[in-house]
Motif scaffolding. Structure first.
Motif, PDB file in Angstrom:
ATOM      1  N   GLU A  59       0.827  -1.204   0.000  1.00 49.13           N
ATOM      2  CA  GLU A  59       0.000   0.000   0.000  1.00 49.13           C
ATOM      3  C   GLU A  59       0.861   1.254   0.000  1.00 49.13           C
ATOM      4  OE1 GLU A  59      -4.098   1.561   2.170  1.00 49.13           O
ATOM      5  OE2 GLU A  59      -2.972  -0.122   3.014  1.00 49.13           O
ATOM      6  N   SER A  60       1.983   1.220   0.726  1.00 50.05           N
ATOM      7  CA  SER A  60       2.902   2.360   0.713  1.00 50.05           C
ATOM      8  C   SER A  60       3.420   2.621  -0.691  1.00 50.05           C
ATOM      9  CB  SER A  60       4.083   2.102   1.662  1.00 50.05           C
ATOM     10  OG  SER A  60       3.666   2.063   3.001  1.00 50.05           O
ATOM     11  N   ILE A  61       3.762   1.554  -1.397  1.00 55.87           N
ATOM     12  CA  ILE A  61       4.280   1.703  -2.765  1.00 55.87           C
ATOM     13  C   ILE A  61       3.181   2.210  -3.696  1.00 55.87           C
ATOM     14  CG2 ILE A  61       5.268   0.459  -4.715  1.00 55.87           C
ATOM     15  CD1 ILE A  61       6.505  -1.491  -2.677  1.00 55.87           C
ATOM     16  N   ALA A  62       1.988   1.620  -3.592  1.00 54.03           N
ATOM     17  CA  ALA A  62       0.896   1.976  -4.499  1.00 54.03           C
ATOM     18  C   ALA A  62       0.424   3.412  -4.287  1.00 54.03           C
ATOM     19  CB  ALA A  62      -0.262   1.001  -4.323  1.00 54.03           C
ATOM     20  N   GLN A  63       0.368   3.847  -3.033  1.00 54.48           N
ATOM     21  CA  GLN A  63      -0.128   5.181  -2.714  1.00 54.48           C
ATOM     22  C   GLN A  63       0.974   6.241  -2.707  1.00 54.48           C
ATOM     23  OE1 GLN A  63      -3.358   5.792  -2.477  1.00 54.48           O
ATOM     24  NE2 GLN A  63      -3.904   3.617  -2.643  1.00 54.48           N
ATOM     25  N   ASN A  64       2.237   5.799  -2.863  1.00 53.27           N
ATOM     26  CA  ASN A  64       3.382   6.714  -2.816  1.00 53.27           C
ATOM     27  C   ASN A  64       3.354   7.558  -1.539  1.00 53.27           C
ATOM     28  OD1 ASN A  64       5.785   7.799  -3.884  1.00 53.27           O
ATOM     29  ND2 ASN A  64       4.689   9.578  -4.721  1.00 53.27           N
ATOM     30  N   SER A  66       3.803   7.107   3.085  1.00 56.01           N
ATOM     31  CA  SER A  66       4.285   6.272   4.182  1.00 56.01           C
ATOM     32  C   SER A  66       3.136   5.642   4.961  1.00 56.01           C
ATOM     33  CB  SER A  66       5.163   7.104   5.130  1.00 56.01           C
ATOM     34  OG  SER A  66       5.648   6.307   6.187  1.00 56.01           O
ATOM     35  N   TYR A  67       3.096   4.307   4.951  1.00 53.70           N
ATOM     36  CA  TYR A  67       2.164   3.539   5.772  1.00 53.70           C
ATOM     37  C   TYR A  67       2.984   2.644   6.706  1.00 53.70           C
ATOM     38  CZ  TYR A  67      -1.941   4.795   2.945  1.00 53.70           C
ATOM     39  OH  TYR A  67      -2.948   5.481   2.316  1.00 53.70           O
ATOM     40  N   GLY A  68       2.351   2.151   7.739  1.00 59.05           N
ATOM     41  CA  GLY A  68       3.057   1.280   8.661  1.00 59.05           C
ATOM     42  C   GLY A  68       2.103   0.435   9.474  1.00 59.05           C
ATOM     43  N   ASP A 254       3.011   1.897  21.891  1.00 60.35           N
ATOM     44  CA  ASP A 254       3.013   0.828  20.905  1.00 60.35           C
ATOM     45  C   ASP A 254       4.144   1.037  19.899  1.00 60.35           C
ATOM     46  OD1 ASP A 254       0.782  -0.218  22.142  1.00 60.35           O
ATOM     47  OD2 ASP A 254      -0.621   0.801  20.789  1.00 60.35           O
ATOM     48  N   ILE A 255       4.657  -0.043  19.365  1.00 59.74           N
ATOM     49  CA  ILE A 255       5.753   0.014  18.391  1.00 59.74           C
ATOM     50  C   ILE A 255       5.172   0.231  17.001  1.00 59.74           C
ATOM     51  CG2 ILE A 255       7.643  -1.283  17.339  1.00 59.74           C
ATOM     52  CD1 ILE A 255       7.797  -2.856  20.004  1.00 59.74           C
ATOM     53  N   MET A 256       5.711   1.213  16.279  1.00 61.55           N
ATOM     54  CA  MET A 256       5.276   1.474  14.910  1.00 61.55           C
ATOM     55  C   MET A 256       6.430   1.205  13.953  1.00 61.55           C
ATOM     56  SD  MET A 256       2.946   4.925  15.162  1.00 61.55           S
ATOM     57  CE  MET A 256       1.530   5.017  16.276  1.00 61.55           C
ATOM     58  N   LEU A 257       6.173   0.374  12.963  1.00 68.02           N
ATOM     59  CA  LEU A 257       7.124   0.090  11.895  1.00 68.02           C
ATOM     60  C   LEU A 257       6.601   0.772  10.629  1.00 68.02           C
ATOM     61  CD1 LEU A 257       7.566  -3.761  12.530  1.00 68.02           C
ATOM     62  CD2 LEU A 257       8.904  -1.889  13.529  1.00 68.02           C
ATOM     63  N   MET A 258       7.307   1.791  10.164  1.00 64.29           N
ATOM     64  CA  MET A 258       6.828   2.599   9.059  1.00 64.29           C
ATOM     65  C   MET A 258       7.595   2.281   7.775  1.00 64.29           C
ATOM     66  SD  MET A 258       4.486   4.244  10.656  1.00 64.29           S
ATOM     67  CE  MET A 258       3.980   5.251   9.243  1.00 64.29           C
ATOM     68  N   PHE A 259       6.837   2.090   6.675  1.00 61.67           N
ATOM     69  CA  PHE A 259       7.423   1.856   5.355  1.00 61.67           C
ATOM     70  C   PHE A 259       7.448   3.165   4.574  1.00 61.67           C
ATOM     71  CE2 PHE A 259       5.629  -2.316   6.442  1.00 61.67           C
ATOM     72  CZ  PHE A 259       6.727  -3.132   6.224  1.00 61.67           C
ATOM     73  N   ASN A 260       8.475   3.336   3.740  1.00 60.96           N
ATOM     74  CA  ASN A 260       8.513   4.492   2.853  1.00 60.96           C
ATOM     75  C   ASN A 260       7.852   4.146   1.518  1.00 60.96           C
ATOM     76  OD1 ASN A 260      10.442   3.100   1.242  1.00 60.96           O
ATOM     77  ND2 ASN A 260      12.128   3.889   2.474  1.00 60.96           N
ATOM     78  N   PRO A 261       7.649   5.111   0.634  1.00 63.04           N
ATOM     79  CA  PRO A 261       6.964   4.839  -0.637  1.00 63.04           C
ATOM     80  C   PRO A 261       7.689   3.849  -1.546  1.00 63.04           C
ATOM     81  CG  PRO A 261       6.887   7.179  -0.141  1.00 63.04           C
ATOM     82  CD  PRO A 261       7.813   6.564   0.858  1.00 63.04           C
ATOM     83  N   GLU A 262       8.964   3.544  -1.241  1.00 62.52           N
ATOM     84  CA  GLU A 262       9.690   2.536  -2.015  1.00 62.52           C
ATOM     85  C   GLU A 262       9.537   1.143  -1.412  1.00 62.52           C
ATOM     86  OE1 GLU A 262      11.298   5.541  -1.091  1.00 62.52           O
ATOM     87  OE2 GLU A 262      10.514   6.278  -3.009  1.00 62.52           O
TER      88      GLU A 262
END
Length: 326
Positions: A59-64, A66-68, A254-262
């Motif tokens: 979803e992070s990649i598709a939406q360009n 940051s999701y996590g 809470d622990i958050m693991l965030m992805f970048n748009p790549e």
């Protein structure tokens, strides 16, 4: 002539014999099947976790954007996680609720004001903005602030002794911190104070928020063991001195693991902030101590998510990571 009456069904004695045979068979087969049944829940938990992380990464990649995922700590034991939720950053940065929303400094406090065309710093308290920030900013969460739309983003955190807006002026006590969350007046950059003056426009990068996506509830009897999970700094899986543990304090957020748009890991948030972290190892275990456990890893080099059986040490996970990258 006498007719022989046909009998249908079983006699009580025959029925008891059949039941006795079934009981014996169950008693023999169940111990043989128990190991397979014991590990099924934790295997399914690892599979679901892998799929959930992969969906959010995609979803992070598709939406360009940051999701996590947030690992929601159990209220009974902060080292256990039974539920994960999707999180994402709010679009843009927060600049106040009014066109003239600005920032003023009163001693060690950052006070949100409305300029009202007054350059002397005596504008009205911006109660609306402060009330909103009191609700949005957690005391354990690091956020970033920038003045006048230029310069560096400065990490800040609400003070431990901050008080609600209804008990005082429309301000929030914000401490300047390092990425470990340590507070010190020495951490206030001179450029920040110079830019503040009496009034200054500001941008605040608010922390990620929970999305409306369906949470992941791990199968009953399985959980993520936060105490046994780890991550590496600087993207290196070959330097053991870079191995870090997640916080397990009962007051830790809470622990958050965030992805970048790549699709790569962008940061880890847990009351401290780890930008561009290395490989993450999540330990998926069972409430049954005799059941197998698994590693679910996010490879910092390839961005691949892999699941391998825990063979008793982290080398099994690292070898699994290397294999998945081939």
């Amino acid at each position: 002539m006498f007719q022989v009456k046909q009998r249908h069904g079983l006699t009580l004695i025959e029925l008891l014999v059949v039941v006795a045979i079934l009981v014996i068979l169950v008693a023999v087969v169940l111990p043989l099947a128990r190991p397979a049944l014991r590990g099924r829940e934790v295997r399914e938990a690892a599979r679901q976790l892998n799929a959930f992380l992969g969906r959010v990464q995609s979803e992070s990649i598709a939406q360009n954007r940051s999701y996590g995922v947030a690992l929601v700590r159990s209220q009974a034991d902060a080292s256990k996680c039974y539920q994960l939720v999707e999180v994402n950053y709010r679009s843009g940065s927060f600049t106040g609720l009014h066109d003239d929303s600005q920032l003023s400094r009163q001693g060690t406090r950052l006070v949100f004001k409305r300029n009202n065309g007054n350059a002397g710093g005596n504008g009205d308290d911006d109660v609306d903005t402060t009330t909103l920030l009191n609700r949005l900013l957690d005391r354990n969460e690091i956020v970033y602030i920038k003045l006048n739309f230029r310069g560096d983003w400065i990490p800040i955190k609400r003070a431990r002794d901050d008080y609600p807006v209804e008990n005082g002026p429309a301000g929030i006590t914000l401490d300047f911190v390092d990425l470990n969350g340590d507070r010190s007046a020495d951490l206030i950059p001179a450029s920040f104070l110079d830019g503040l003056g009496n009034f200054a426009s500001y941008q605040i990068q608010l922390p990620p928020r929970v999305s409306a996506a369906t949470p992941l509830e791990l199968p009953q009897g399985s959980y993520i063991d936060i105490a046994q999970s780890n991550y590496f700094d600087y993207g290196s899986i070959n330097q053991n001195n870079k191995l870090r543990s997640f916080r397990t304090s009962n007051i830790a957020p809470d622990i958050m693991l965030m992805f970048n748009p790549e699709g790569g890991l962008n940061e880890i948030r847990q009351g401290t902030l780890t930008p561009t972290p290395g490989t993450v190892l999540l330990s998926v275990v069972s409430e049954d101590p005799e059941a197998k456990s698994y590693w679910v890893s996010i490879n910092a080099r390839t961005n691949r998510i892999a699941t391998v059986e825990n063979l008793g040490d982290r080398e099994s996970a690292l070898s699994g990571i290397s294999a998945s990258a081939k």
